[in-house]
Design a protein around this motif. Structure first.
Motif, short mmCIF file in Angstrom:
data_model
loop_
_atom_site.label_atom_id
_atom_site.label_comp_id
_atom_site.label_asym_id
_atom_site.label_seq_id
_atom_site.Cartn_x
_atom_site.Cartn_y
_atom_site.Cartn_z
N SER A 127 0.82 -1.22 0.00
CA SER A 127 0.00 0.00 0.00
C SER A 127 0.85 1.27 0.00
O SER A 127 0.31 2.37 -0.02
N GLY A 128 2.17 1.11 0.04
CA GLY A 128 3.04 2.29 0.06
C GLY A 128 2.88 3.10 1.33
O GLY A 128 2.84 4.33 1.30
N ALA A 129 2.79 2.41 2.45
CA ALA A 129 2.59 3.08 3.75
C ALA A 129 3.86 3.79 4.20
O ALA A 129 4.94 3.62 3.63
N THR A 130 3.71 4.56 5.26
CA THR A 130 4.83 5.28 5.86
C THR A 130 5.04 4.77 7.28
O THR A 130 4.09 4.74 8.08
N VAL A 131 6.25 4.35 7.61
CA VAL A 131 6.58 3.89 8.95
C VAL A 131 7.06 5.09 9.76
O VAL A 131 8.07 5.72 9.43
N ILE A 132 6.32 5.41 10.81
CA ILE A 132 6.65 6.55 11.67
C ILE A 132 7.42 6.03 12.87
O ILE A 132 6.99 5.08 13.54
N LYS A 135 12.18 8.80 15.57
CA LYS A 135 13.12 9.76 15.00
C LYS A 135 12.66 10.42 13.70
O LYS A 135 13.03 11.56 13.42
N ARG A 136 11.86 9.70 12.89
CA ARG A 136 11.61 10.16 11.52
C ARG A 136 10.44 9.40 10.91
O ARG A 136 9.79 8.60 11.58
N GLU A 137 10.20 9.66 9.63
CA GLU A 137 9.23 8.91 8.85
C GLU A 137 9.97 8.22 7.70
O GLU A 137 10.80 8.84 7.03
N ILE A 138 9.66 6.94 7.48
CA ILE A 138 10.36 6.14 6.48
C ILE A 138 9.34 5.56 5.51
O ILE A 138 8.40 4.87 5.92
N ALA A 139 9.53 5.82 4.23
CA ALA A 139 8.65 5.25 3.21
C ALA A 139 8.84 3.74 3.17
O ALA A 139 9.95 3.23 3.35
N ALA A 140 7.76 3.02 2.91
CA ALA A 140 7.82 1.55 2.89
C ALA A 140 8.87 1.05 1.92
O ALA A 140 9.56 0.06 2.19
N ASP A 141 9.01 1.70 0.78
CA ASP A 141 9.98 1.26 -0.22
C ASP A 141 11.42 1.35 0.28
O ASP A 141 12.31 0.69 -0.27
N ASP A 142 11.65 2.16 1.31
CA ASP A 142 13.00 2.33 1.87
C ASP A 142 13.18 1.57 3.18
O ASP A 142 14.29 1.53 3.72
N VAL A 206 10.01 -9.44 2.08
CA VAL A 206 8.90 -8.93 1.28
C VAL A 206 9.46 -8.13 0.11
O VAL A 206 10.49 -7.48 0.22
N PHE A 207 8.77 -8.22 -1.05
CA PHE A 207 9.25 -7.46 -2.21
C PHE A 207 8.08 -7.12 -3.13
O PHE A 207 7.05 -7.80 -3.13
#
Length: 263
Positions: A127-132, A135-142, A206-207
């Motif tokens: 779903s292209g979520a964001t991990v909060i 310290k920061r916010e990280i895009a799922a792809d990263d 996961v990929f």
């Protein structure tokens, strides 16, 4: 288990300090405690995150759902906003493991652990979520870097995950009956900007599958998914299933997901 001490901080900041000093965070404990019982893991200090209120709660905003890291699988499965706005996510959470696992396991713990056959990472990536984090916010792809590996730093804790709400999403899996982990799981999400397809259980983590995404962006049909050749050369092969079988499952489950999404 080997001897250890248990800390119960009340804030994320206090928990992060303890983790930075070498303590091991404890969320749902579904993986960590089992490995400690087998003496495969021997942390000297555990940090129980269960008493930190800021890590709980599920909130729906315009176009997104934000889920606190300590939300249990049952919390997500039964939440009215998730069921109404993102039913695929509620469905996924409601089929993780067994009732005991769903009552104790947490979304933050699952995503941070990044088991190669876990269900939640496919939803986050698909779903292209964001991990909060603390310290920061990280895009799922990263975020997901490989087998049990993420972009989290040693003193960094997941605090919440923010999901964009798709036009339609479906999670399909074939579970391994002894463990309830998926042999293969496919999370498909369709947005105005395109289709995302994330695979779990088939590789060393996961990929996303670029071939399936490209085909479905051109023609969102089961036939388009069926026409994509799934390369088995980098997929897992073990006593449960061969790489070729998992490749076939990726194709079949994606076709089923598209059919459900269209229905």
């Amino acid at each position: 288990m080997y001897a250890f001490t248990l800390e119960r901080p009340a804030t994320v900041a206090d928990a992060a300090k303890l983790v930075a000093a070498g303590a091991k965070p404890l969320a749902g404990g579904q993986t960590l405690l089992a490995s400690m019982k087998l003496r495969l893991s021997a942390p000297e200090q555990l940090v129980d995150l269960g008493g930190i209120k800021e890590l709980t709660g599920i909130r729906k905003d315009a176009g997104t759902i934000t889920i606190g890291a300590m939300s249990r699988h049952l919390d997500v499965a039964n939440n009215a906003d998730v069921k109404a706005a993102f039913p695929a996510l509620a469905d996924l959470a409601g089929r993780i493991g067994d009732r005991q696992v769903r009552a104790m396991g947490t979304i933050g713990g699952s995503v941070a652990n990044n088991d190669p056959a876990a269900c939640y990472p496919s939803a986050v990536l698909g779903s292209g979520a964001t991990v909060i984090t603390s310290k920061r916010e990280i895009a799922a792809d990263d975020f997901f870097l490989g087998l049990f590996t993420t972009a989290l730093e040693e003193d960094e804790l997941i605090t919440a995950i923010r999901f964009p709400i798709p036009k339609r999403a479906v999670y399909e899996k074939l579970r391994q009956k002894a463990s309830n982990f998926p042999l293969v799981g496919v999370f498909l999400a369709r947005f105005d900007g395109g289709v995302r397809v994330a695979i779990t259980g088939a590789g060393n983590g996961v990929f996303r599958h670029a071939g399936l995404e490209d085909a479905l962006n051109k023609s969102f049909t089961a036939a388009a998914a069926a026409a994509v050749k799934i390369d088995a050369s980098e997929l897992n092969s073990d006593l449960h299933a061969s790489a070729a079988y998992r490749a076939n499952l990726i194709s079949v489950l994606t076709q089923r997901a598209v059919t459900r999404a269209l229905g």
